[in-house]
Write a protein that holds these residues in place. Structure first.
Motif, PDB file in Angstrom:
ATOM      1  N   GLY A  33      54.270 108.994 -33.173  1.00 19.77           N
ATOM      2  CA  GLY A  33      54.835 109.992 -32.161  1.00 19.77           C
ATOM      3  C   GLY A  33      56.117 110.246 -32.372  1.00 19.77           C
ATOM      4  O   GLY A  33      57.018 109.455 -33.059  1.00 19.77           O
ATOM      5  N   THR A  34      56.482 111.565 -32.239  1.00 21.97           N
ATOM      6  CA  THR A  34      57.795 112.276 -32.756  1.00 21.97           C
ATOM      7  C   THR A  34      58.843 111.389 -32.670  1.00 21.97           C
ATOM      8  O   THR A  34      59.815 111.557 -33.452  1.00 21.97           O
ATOM      9  N   GLY A  35      59.056 110.676 -31.551  1.00 25.10           N
ATOM     10  CA  GLY A  35      60.218 109.887 -31.251  1.00 25.10           C
ATOM     11  C   GLY A  35      60.008 108.584 -31.734  1.00 25.10           C
ATOM     12  O   GLY A  35      61.173 107.877 -31.926  1.00 25.10           O
ATOM     13  N   ASN A  36      58.930 108.222 -32.538  1.00 24.28           N
ATOM     14  CA  ASN A  36      58.924 106.692 -33.052  1.00 24.28           C
ATOM     15  C   ASN A  36      59.490 106.754 -34.570  1.00 24.28           C
ATOM     16  O   ASN A  36      58.639 106.804 -35.455  1.00 24.28           O
ATOM     17  N   LEU A  37      60.713 106.577 -34.710  1.00 28.15           N
ATOM     18  CA  LEU A  37      61.280 106.699 -35.936  1.00 28.15           C
ATOM     19  C   LEU A  37      60.857 105.733 -36.850  1.00 28.15           C
ATOM     20  O   LEU A  37      60.688 105.785 -38.112  1.00 28.15           O
ATOM     21  N   THR A  38      60.598 104.256 -36.368  1.00 28.79           N
ATOM     22  CA  THR A  38      60.141 103.361 -37.170  1.00 28.79           C
ATOM     23  C   THR A  38      58.627 103.659 -37.674  1.00 28.79           C
ATOM     24  O   THR A  38      58.194 103.549 -39.000  1.00 28.79           O
ATOM     25  N   GLY A  39      57.840 104.083 -36.939  1.00 29.36           N
ATOM     26  CA  GLY A  39      56.407 104.283 -37.231  1.00 29.36           C
ATOM     27  C   GLY A  39      56.396 105.761 -38.225  1.00 29.36           C
ATOM     28  O   GLY A  39      55.716 105.676 -39.285  1.00 29.36           O
ATOM     29  N   LEU A  40      57.412 106.783 -38.042  1.00 33.54           N
ATOM     30  CA  LEU A  40      57.290 107.739 -38.941  1.00 33.54           C
ATOM     31  C   LEU A  40      57.758 107.432 -40.251  1.00 33.54           C
ATOM     32  O   LEU A  40      57.327 107.692 -41.283  1.00 33.54           O
ATOM     33  N   ALA A  41      58.751 106.192 -40.256  1.00 35.01           N
ATOM     34  CA  ALA A  41      59.138 106.018 -41.674  1.00 35.01           C
ATOM     35  C   ALA A  41      58.215 105.051 -42.332  1.00 35.01           C
ATOM     36  O   ALA A  41      58.074 105.342 -43.609  1.00 35.01           O
ATOM     37  N   TYR A  80      65.514 112.600 -35.551  1.00 33.78           N
ATOM     38  CA  TYR A  80      64.059 112.976 -35.953  1.00 33.78           C
ATOM     39  C   TYR A  80      64.074 112.191 -37.239  1.00 33.78           C
ATOM     40  O   TYR A  80      64.985 111.594 -37.979  1.00 33.78           O
ATOM     41  N   GLY A  81      62.713 111.809 -37.567  1.00 33.11           N
ATOM     42  CA  GLY A  81      62.336 111.334 -39.100  1.00 33.11           C
ATOM     43  C   GLY A  81      62.354 112.214 -40.220  1.00 33.11           C
ATOM     44  O   GLY A  81      62.660 113.349 -40.110  1.00 33.11           O
ATOM     45  N   LYS A  82      62.190 111.478 -41.334  1.00 31.36           N
ATOM     46  CA  LYS A  82      62.566 112.352 -42.385  1.00 31.36           C
ATOM     47  C   LYS A  82      61.327 113.342 -42.782  1.00 31.36           C
ATOM     48  O   LYS A  82      59.963 112.826 -42.100  1.00 31.36           O
ATOM     49  N   HIS A  83      61.321 114.320 -43.574  1.00 22.80           N
ATOM     50  CA  HIS A  83      60.038 115.197 -43.811  1.00 22.80           C
ATOM     51  C   HIS A  83      59.931 115.066 -45.265  1.00 22.80           C
ATOM     52  O   HIS A  83      60.703 114.921 -46.196  1.00 22.80           O
ATOM     53  N   LEU A  84      58.383 114.775 -45.608  1.00 20.86           N
ATOM     54  CA  LEU A  84      57.919 114.760 -46.834  1.00 20.86           C
ATOM     55  C   LEU A  84      57.922 116.015 -47.727  1.00 20.86           C
ATOM     56  O   LEU A  84      57.464 116.822 -47.164  1.00 20.86           O
ATOM     57  N   VAL A  85      58.315 116.203 -48.848  1.00 22.31           N
ATOM     58  CA  VAL A  85      58.305 117.305 -49.831  1.00 22.31           C
ATOM     59  C   VAL A  85      57.871 116.857 -51.141  1.00 22.31           C
ATOM     60  O   VAL A  85      58.498 116.066 -51.724  1.00 22.31           O
ATOM     61  N   LEU A  86      56.934 117.755 -51.689  1.00 25.38           N
ATOM     62  CA  LEU A  86      56.341 117.486 -52.997  1.00 25.38           C
ATOM     63  C   LEU A  86      56.391 118.942 -53.499  1.00 25.38           C
ATOM     64  O   LEU A  86      55.944 119.797 -53.021  1.00 25.38           O
ATOM     65  N   ARG A  87      57.225 118.933 -54.828  1.00 28.46           N
ATOM     66  CA  ARG A  87      57.180 120.100 -55.521  1.00 28.46           C
ATOM     67  C   ARG A  87      56.561 120.244 -57.024  1.00 28.46           C
ATOM     68  O   ARG A  87      56.929 119.126 -57.567  1.00 28.46           O
ATOM     69  N   VAL A  88      55.634 120.918 -57.116  1.00 27.11           N
ATOM     70  CA  VAL A  88      54.951 120.974 -58.404  1.00 27.11           C
ATOM     71  C   VAL A  88      55.118 122.193 -59.306  1.00 27.11           C
ATOM     72  O   VAL A  88      54.849 123.349 -58.432  1.00 27.11           O
ATOM     73  N   ARG A  89      55.618 122.169 -60.346  1.00 23.67           N
ATOM     74  CA  ARG A  89      55.720 123.369 -61.254  1.00 23.67           C
ATOM     75  C   ARG A  89      56.674 124.536 -60.547  1.00 23.67           C
ATOM     76  O   ARG A  89      56.120 125.657 -60.218  1.00 23.67           O
ATOM     77  N   PRO A  90      57.796 123.845 -60.075  1.00 16.05           N
ATOM     78  CA  PRO A  90      58.742 124.993 -59.300  1.00 16.05           C
ATOM     79  C   PRO A  90      58.999 126.208 -60.159  1.00 16.05           C
ATOM     80  O   PRO A  90      59.485 127.315 -59.558  1.00 16.05           O
ATOM     81  N   GLN A  91      58.926 126.182 -61.305  1.00 15.75           N
ATOM     82  CA  GLN A  91      59.310 127.289 -62.377  1.00 15.75           C
ATOM     83  C   GLN A  91      58.069 128.384 -62.436  1.00 15.75           C
ATOM     84  O   GLN A  91      58.277 129.449 -63.106  1.00 15.75           O
ATOM     85  N   ALA A  92      57.050 127.847 -62.037  1.00 21.28           N
ATOM     86  CA  ALA A  92      55.709 128.855 -62.109  1.00 21.28           C
ATOM     87  C   ALA A  92      56.290 130.244 -61.524  1.00 21.28           C
ATOM     88  O   ALA A  92      56.707 130.254 -60.256  1.00 21.28           O
ATOM     89  N   GLU A  93      55.774 131.333 -61.719  1.00 18.32           N
ATOM     90  CA  GLU A  93      55.970 132.637 -61.340  1.00 18.32           C
ATOM     91  C   GLU A  93      55.312 132.767 -60.048  1.00 18.32           C
ATOM     92  O   GLU A  93      55.561 133.445 -59.187  1.00 18.32           O
TER      93      GLU A  93
END
Length: 403
Positions: A33-41, A80-93
């Motif tokens: 749940g959006t407010g459940n910071l433990t579960g989100l972590a 709020y909880g943290k947000h996951l970000v994956l960056r792949v080949r950031p220099q690609a055009e």
């Protein structure tokens, strides 16, 4: 009629559906749940491990500061909880954006915590469709896509936020940052209908908390010396509802405040939502709302403070989005799963992405239904179906499909 190329056929063979159901069931068992910071972590840590199988850099981004109005009419920070970000080949055009969310609408104390098989192909459980199934689709599709030579020429970002169900207020700056410069975006909300129908144009959404301050007085000795904030809030709610029309939904949702029966109440908080279909509808509402506030303040001799606004602009289907929908629909037909689309009054992160000028299809997730209720269900074969669809769409985008 178009057919798969040999490279596309080989790509589809690389889609591994075997871990997807187990992933969904494991993630669904974690209350997020959006407010459940433990579960989100816990969920974020598991997702970071899962997405580490892809090339690139996985990070957990801090939420942006957000505040809300308490029932006492005071502004207070919201965690709020943290947000996951994956960056792949950031220099690609040429780069793309794929988004999902890890939060659900079911708080930690909600009774809907378990999973039930409704039949051999249909799983009932919290978040199985909206949208832990969608996250599994993203991961499987990208794993397959990475086996193709076409993938090496492009890059992409994946964002899985923790606050979509409450409007993405703490992730909106991150969404805007990641959307910048992207050629196209795919968002993994579940299909608009269980048959796989996509959501096309979307209305926008805005939420306000209106604090109304009057003047206390004794309800028996000198009631006319008071200025009743509850009455003013009720008048404002009726005035807002009178603005409801085709193209603009207005929903006064809650009035908080009041006092003992023998006291004229000096505080009320009115909370409401609007859904404008077009930007013009939002602009007209803004003008009418300002006029209404001024009239209520004058008539009831109260002061009014506004908090909030439109957080998700309307999402029309422009020419570039039309081309992206065409690619998705063509790929789906080739896979033997022809789909259509329909306009929706619902909103999602696709609204935010489209507002950045990026074409987006935002119902690339699983087939299912009854979301936001204890009857939520996932049609399990759609995990593989949608992973193959995404892998094929990404391949065509990577090999130069025009937008």
């Amino acid at each position: 009629m178009q057919q798969f190329t040999s490279l596309e056929a080989a790509l589809l063979e690389q889609v591994d559906a075997s871990p997807m159901l187990e992933q969904v069931q494991t993630w669904s068992a974690i209350n997020t749940g959006t407010g459940n910071l433990t579960g989100l972590a816990e969920q974020a840590a598991r997702l970071a491990d899962a997405f580490a199988a892809l090339p690139g850099d996985v990070r957990l981004e801090e939420p942006a500061p957000v505040s809300a109005i308490t029932p006492a009419g005071e502004e207070a920070p919201v965690a709020y909880g943290k947000h996951l970000v994956l960056r792949v080949r950031p220099q690609a055009e040429r780069r793309f954006l794929l988004t999902g969310h890890m939060d659900t609408v079911f708080p930690a104390g909600h009774p809907f915590q378990g999973q039930t098989w409704l039949d051999e192909q249909t799983l009932n459980g919290p978040g199985v469709a909206d949208m832990k199934g969608g996250i599994a689709v993203i991961l499987a599709a990208l794993k397959a896509f990475e086996t193709s030579a076409a993938a090496q020429a492009v890059g992409y970002d994946v964002m899985i936020n923790s606050d979509e169900e409450t409007g993405s207020l703490s992730s909106a700056p991150l969404i805007a940052q990641l959307a910048r410069g992207k050629a196209a975006a795919l968002t993994y909300e579940p299909s608009a209908l269980p048959d796989g129908t996509l959501a096309g144009a979307r209305a926008g959404s805005g939420n306000w908390s209106v604090t109304i301050r009057g003047r206390s007085a004794h309800a028996g000795r000198n009631p006319d010396d008071g200025r009743n904030a509850i009455v003013a809030a009720a008048a404002l709610a009726l005035g807002l509802k009178a603005l409801h029309r085709d193209g603009l939904s207005v929903n006064p949702a809650r009035i908080e405040g009041g006092s003992a029966n023998n006291v004229v109440p000096d505080l009320a908080v009115l909370r409401f939502n609007i859904r404008p279909r077009h930007e013009q509808d939002a602009e007209e509402f803004s003008t009418q709302f300002s006029q209404l506030i001024a009239a209520i303040e004058t008539e009831h001799e109260v002061s009014i403070h506004l908090h909030g606004g439109i957080s998700r602009p309307p999402k029309p289907v422009d020419a570039r989005a039309e081309k992206l929908f065409g690619i998705v629909e063509e790929c789906s037909a080739l896979l033997g799963q022809p789909i259509t689309r329909k306009a929706s009054g619902g909103v999602c992160d696709g609204n935010n992405i489209a507002a950045c000028g990026v074409p987006v299809v935002d119902t690339m997730g699983v087939r299912g239904g009854a979301i936001h209720s204890p009857d939520e269900f996932l049609i399990v074969p759609s995990l593989e179906e949608r992973a193959k669809l995404s892998a094929l769409v990404l391949h065509r985008l990577a090999t130069g499909a025009p937008l």
